[in-house]
Design a protein around this motif. Structure first.
Motif, PDB file in Angstrom:
ATOM      1  N   SER A   1       0.840  -1.134   0.050  1.00  0.00           N
ATOM      2  CA  SER A   1       0.009   0.115  -0.147  1.00  0.00           C
ATOM      3  C   SER A   1       0.831   1.311   0.123  1.00  0.00           C
ATOM      4  O   SER A   1       0.675   2.352  -0.511  1.00  0.00           O
ATOM      5  CB  SER A   1      -0.818   0.035   1.206  1.00  0.00           C
ATOM      6  OG  SER A   1      -0.215  -0.167   2.420  1.00  0.00           O
ATOM      7  N   ARG A   2       2.091   1.231   0.793  1.00  0.00           N
ATOM      8  CA  ARG A   2       3.003   2.440   0.602  1.00  0.00           C
ATOM      9  C   ARG A   2       3.489   2.568  -0.656  1.00  0.00           C
ATOM     10  O   ARG A   2       3.776   3.577  -0.881  1.00  0.00           O
ATOM     11  CB  ARG A   2       3.725   2.220   1.645  1.00  0.00           C
ATOM     12  CG  ARG A   2       4.022   3.267   2.840  1.00  0.00           C
ATOM     13  CD  ARG A   2       4.511   3.163   4.093  1.00  0.00           C
ATOM     14  NE  ARG A   2       5.750   4.148   4.182  1.00  0.00           N
ATOM     15  CZ  ARG A   2       5.552   5.221   4.327  1.00  0.00           C
ATOM     16  NH1 ARG A   2       4.406   6.109   4.480  1.00  0.00           N
ATOM     17  NH2 ARG A   2       6.653   6.277   4.326  1.00  0.00           N
ATOM     18  N   PHE A   3       3.889   1.432  -1.232  1.00  0.00           N
ATOM     19  CA  PHE A   3       4.509   1.522  -2.724  1.00  0.00           C
ATOM     20  C   PHE A   3       3.660   2.475  -3.335  1.00  0.00           C
ATOM     21  O   PHE A   3       4.153   3.349  -4.322  1.00  0.00           O
ATOM     22  CB  PHE A   3       4.948   0.238  -2.929  1.00  0.00           C
ATOM     23  CG  PHE A   3       5.744   0.396  -4.229  1.00  0.00           C
ATOM     24  CD1 PHE A   3       6.776   0.761  -4.295  1.00  0.00           C
ATOM     25  CD2 PHE A   3       5.057  -0.011  -5.684  1.00  0.00           C
ATOM     26  CE1 PHE A   3       7.582   0.728  -5.507  1.00  0.00           C
ATOM     27  CE2 PHE A   3       5.648   0.077  -6.615  1.00  0.00           C
ATOM     28  CZ  PHE A   3       6.999   0.467  -6.564  1.00  0.00           C
ATOM     29  N   LYS A   4       2.461   1.829  -3.504  1.00  0.00           N
ATOM     30  CA  LYS A   4       1.287   2.654  -4.334  1.00  0.00           C
ATOM     31  C   LYS A   4       1.356   4.019  -3.948  1.00  0.00           C
ATOM     32  O   LYS A   4       0.847   4.902  -4.919  1.00  0.00           O
ATOM     33  CB  LYS A   4      -0.091   1.824  -4.218  1.00  0.00           C
ATOM     34  CG  LYS A   4       0.218   0.480  -4.917  1.00  0.00           C
ATOM     35  CD  LYS A   4      -1.147  -0.371  -4.434  1.00  0.00           C
ATOM     36  CE  LYS A   4      -1.093  -1.685  -4.541  1.00  0.00           C
ATOM     37  NZ  LYS A   4      -2.163  -2.348  -3.730  1.00  0.00           N
ATOM     38  N   GLU A   5       1.217   4.101  -2.790  1.00  0.00           N
ATOM     39  CA  GLU A   5       0.815   5.739  -2.306  1.00  0.00           C
ATOM     40  C   GLU A   5       1.959   6.449  -2.749  1.00  0.00           C
ATOM     41  O   GLU A   5       1.899   7.624  -3.303  1.00  0.00           O
ATOM     42  CB  GLU A   5       0.816   5.440  -0.668  1.00  0.00           C
ATOM     43  CG  GLU A   5       0.524   6.860   0.226  1.00  0.00           C
ATOM     44  CD  GLU A   5       0.532   6.371   1.484  1.00  0.00           C
ATOM     45  OE1 GLU A   5       0.002   5.530   1.945  1.00  0.00           O
ATOM     46  OE2 GLU A   5       1.503   7.177   2.036  1.00  0.00           O
TER      47      GLU A   5
ATOM     48  N   MET B   1      13.038   4.999  -3.214  1.00  0.00           N
ATOM     49  CA  MET B   1      14.092   4.917  -1.992  1.00  0.00           C
ATOM     50  C   MET B   1      13.164   4.786  -0.933  1.00  0.00           C
ATOM     51  O   MET B   1      13.579   3.796   0.191  1.00  0.00           O
ATOM     52  CB  MET B   1      14.873   6.004  -1.774  1.00  0.00           C
ATOM     53  CG  MET B   1      15.844   6.394  -3.192  1.00  0.00           C
ATOM     54  SD  MET B   1      16.711   5.123  -3.719  1.00  0.00           S
ATOM     55  CE  MET B   1      17.946   4.726  -2.240  1.00  0.00           C
ATOM     56  N   GLU B   2      11.910   5.598  -0.819  1.00  0.00           N
ATOM     57  CA  GLU B   2      11.247   5.453   0.710  1.00  0.00           C
ATOM     58  C   GLU B   2      10.504   3.828   0.522  1.00  0.00           C
ATOM     59  O   GLU B   2      10.030   3.809   1.610  1.00  0.00           O
ATOM     60  CB  GLU B   2      10.333   6.581   0.351  1.00  0.00           C
ATOM     61  CG  GLU B   2      10.868   7.694   0.962  1.00  0.00           C
ATOM     62  CD  GLU B   2       9.922   8.784   0.613  1.00  0.00           C
ATOM     63  OE1 GLU B   2      10.644  10.225   0.662  1.00  0.00           O
ATOM     64  OE2 GLU B   2       8.676   8.737   0.497  1.00  0.00           O
TER      65      GLU B   2
ATOM     66  N   ALA C   1       2.575  -8.720   4.671  1.00  0.00           N
ATOM     67  CA  ALA C   1       2.441  -7.881   5.841  1.00  0.00           C
ATOM     68  C   ALA C   1       3.424  -6.532   5.146  1.00  0.00           C
ATOM     69  O   ALA C   1       3.627  -5.634   6.029  1.00  0.00           O
ATOM     70  CB  ALA C   1       2.830  -8.246   7.231  1.00  0.00           C
ATOM     71  N   ASP C   2       3.756  -6.764   4.065  1.00  0.00           N
ATOM     72  CA  ASP C   2       4.830  -5.891   3.462  1.00  0.00           C
ATOM     73  C   ASP C   2       4.132  -4.663   2.798  1.00  0.00           C
ATOM     74  O   ASP C   2       3.590  -4.864   1.624  1.00  0.00           O
ATOM     75  CB  ASP C   2       5.685  -6.548   2.544  1.00  0.00           C
ATOM     76  CG  ASP C   2       6.886  -5.618   2.380  1.00  0.00           C
ATOM     77  OD1 ASP C   2       7.174  -4.555   2.677  1.00  0.00           O
ATOM     78  OD2 ASP C   2       7.308  -5.827   0.972  1.00  0.00           O
ATOM     79  N   ALA C   3       4.254  -3.399   3.211  1.00  0.00           N
ATOM     80  CA  ALA C   3       3.468  -2.225   2.730  1.00  0.00           C
ATOM     81  C   ALA C   3       4.355  -1.998   1.414  1.00  0.00           C
ATOM     82  O   ALA C   3       4.108  -0.887   0.568  1.00  0.00           O
ATOM     83  CB  ALA C   3       3.107  -1.328   3.663  1.00  0.00           C
ATOM     84  N   LYS C   4       5.775  -2.008   1.727  1.00  0.00           N
ATOM     85  CA  LYS C   4       6.713  -1.398   0.858  1.00  0.00           C
ATOM     86  C   LYS C   4       7.197  -2.056  -0.446  1.00  0.00           C
ATOM     87  O   LYS C   4       7.365  -1.372  -1.610  1.00  0.00           O
ATOM     88  CB  LYS C   4       7.972  -1.151   1.542  1.00  0.00           C
ATOM     89  CG  LYS C   4       7.787  -0.161   2.615  1.00  0.00           C
ATOM     90  CD  LYS C   4       8.940   0.318   3.513  1.00  0.00           C
ATOM     91  CE  LYS C   4       9.053   1.439   4.282  1.00  0.00           C
ATOM     92  NZ  LYS C   4      10.211   1.625   4.956  1.00  0.00           N
TER      93      LYS C   4
END
Ligand SMILES: Nc1nc2c(ncn2[C@@H]2O[C@H](COP(=O)(O)OP(=O)(O)OP(=O)(O)O)[C@@H](O)[C@H]2O)c(=O)[nH]1
Ligand SMILES: [Mg+2]
Length: 408
Positions: free
Chosen positions: A19-23, A145-146, A360-363
């Motif tokens: 989810s964080r990757f998409k964001e 990177m993030e 469980a990995d958001a990244k």
């Protein structure tokens, strides 16, 4: 080519998947979209003025400011030249500022206009230049990177995206974000496909019994992955033997036995504190004697910095000569998992990886990076705690989820 995949249950932690990757990617998409919108609006401005002048006039596609300057320049030229580029121009008026007009009357005006026009729109198409991509590429680099994508991998992705975007004509569509997405999708697919190994094909064609050794740091999911892979193979009618090669951690043998019992599999074991190489060797002999197809060998968790345990691992490899040495780590460890894979691979060359806890990995960074950095394929992704929660690695599957085009 689409291959059959194990379906993953949708009810377990899948919501956070990447989810964080998409964001983070939305910044890149927005930057590229707004750059395209900027170019389109500039082109529209020019198109709006187009009717004012005849075709063939060098002023026809100029932005307003340039156009005025060019008209002024042309008018000034009319006074001196018999031929004019503006056939519809009214009798030449003296320029308001003759000195300025003379200074401005340089070919560079026209050339800079032509340069600009090159990058603008022709027939509903846009051509992106390298300088247009500075901001979007910066946003993409930050996003990668993030998201814990390893630096060399991020650089490679950016190179791929840039070479895909620069200089090619793009249709102006309603959805400019799609241009960004397609380009990134292609780059990710290229990178993730590079070290691909079809596990099913490997198992099918390899001489039996196939010996597979699972290694990695503590608690990453080695034993659970062994049970999942055992079930995966059993579903394809292969016979499997488990080797309780973790003789180090208290309870490790019993843990594997629980899985063996649930799956109805033979577990070859010695006592805690015994020699793991000997246990695994015995399991291989058992498999040979009983015509079993695959031996899945557990090992104790170890850090690459633990010299004794790394020596022990090298001994296991020397004695048992595994066909596949699989490094297991958890996706949620991000760059740490990638770095550990690199160090294990340096110590004893691995043949591939399994990334667990992807659910469980958001990244997503480790899943993108690990094969590139080790040069060895990712074979499976763990996506939950039960036996069916295992996905055979396919670049398309991962990219679909990274880009948000499919739910896990
Ligand atoms: N959510 C999730 N949990 C997982 C996954 N794989 C393993 N686990 C959990 O991770 C924990 C550790 O798993 P183990 O299989 O015991 O890990 P290990 O590497 O064998 O651990 P050691 O033997 O102590 O080195 C357990 O609670 C597993 O249920 C996965 O893909 N997703
Ligand atoms: Mg274990």
């Amino acid at each position: 080519m689409k291959r059959a995949l194990i379906r993953i249950s949708t009810d377990r932690g899948a919501k956070g998947l990447f989810s964080r990757f998409k964001e983070k990617l939305s910044g890149f998409k927005e930057a590229l979209s707004s750059k395209i919108a900027e170019k389109v609006s500039l082109a529209e401005k020019i198109a709006g003025k187009k009717d004012d002048k005849e075709i063939g006039s060098p002023t026809e596609a100029l932005p307003a400011a340039d156009k005025n300057a060019a008209l002024e320049t042309s008018s000034a030229s009319n006074a001196n030249l018999s031929s004019t580029t503006l056939s519809s121009a009214s009798p030449a008026k003296p320029p308001l500022f003759p000195e300025k007009a003379a200074t401005d009357n340089k070919p560079k005006n026209r050339f800079s206009f032509l340069e600009k026009a090159k990058s603008l729109i022709f027939e509903q198409e846009i051509i992106l230049e390298e300088k247009d991509l500075e901001e979007p590429m910066w946003a993409l680099e930050m996003a990668l990177m993030e998201s814990d994508v390893a630096l060399p991998v991020a650089e490679e992705i950016i190179r791929e995206v840039k070479s895909d975007l620069v200089g090619k004509k793009r249709k102006i569509g309603a959805n400019t974000g799609a241009i960004a997405e397609q380009s990134l999708r292609n780059a990710l697919l290229t990178i993730l496909s590079r070290n691909y190994l079809d596990f099913d094909e490997y198992i099918k064609t390899k001489e039996k019994p196939i010996k597979i050794l699972f290694v990695g740091v503590n608690g990453t999911g080695k034993t659970t992955s062994i049970a999942k892979v055992a079930r995966y193979l059993m579903n394809q009618s292969y016979s499997v033997v488990l080797a309780a090669g973790d003789t180090f951690r208290a309870g490790a043998i019993e843990q594997l036995e629980v899985h063996g019992n649930s799956l109805g599999l033979k577990v070859v074991k010695h006592k805690t504190g015994g020699d793991p190489a000997a246990v695994i060797f015995d399991a291989i002999e058992y498999a040979k004697a009983h015509n079993k197809d695959v031996v899945l060998a557990d090992t104790a968790g170890r850090l690459h910095t633990n010299i004794n345990l790394m020596d022990q691992m090298r001994k296991i490899v020397r004695v048992t000569k595994p066909d596949l040495l699989i490094f297991v780590d958890e996706a949620i460890a991000g760059n740490d998992a990638v770095e550990r894979a690199r160090l294990f691979n340096e110590s004893v060359p691995i043949d591939g990886s399994i990334l667990t806890k992807t659910d469980a990995d958001a990244k997503g960074g480790s899943a993108i990076s690990i094969a590139y950095i080790t040069g060895k394929p990712v074979l499976f992704l763990g996506v939950g705690q039960t036996y069916p929660d295992l996905v055979k690695f396919e670049p398309e599957w991962l990219v679909d989820r990274l880009m948000g085009e499919a739910e896990a």
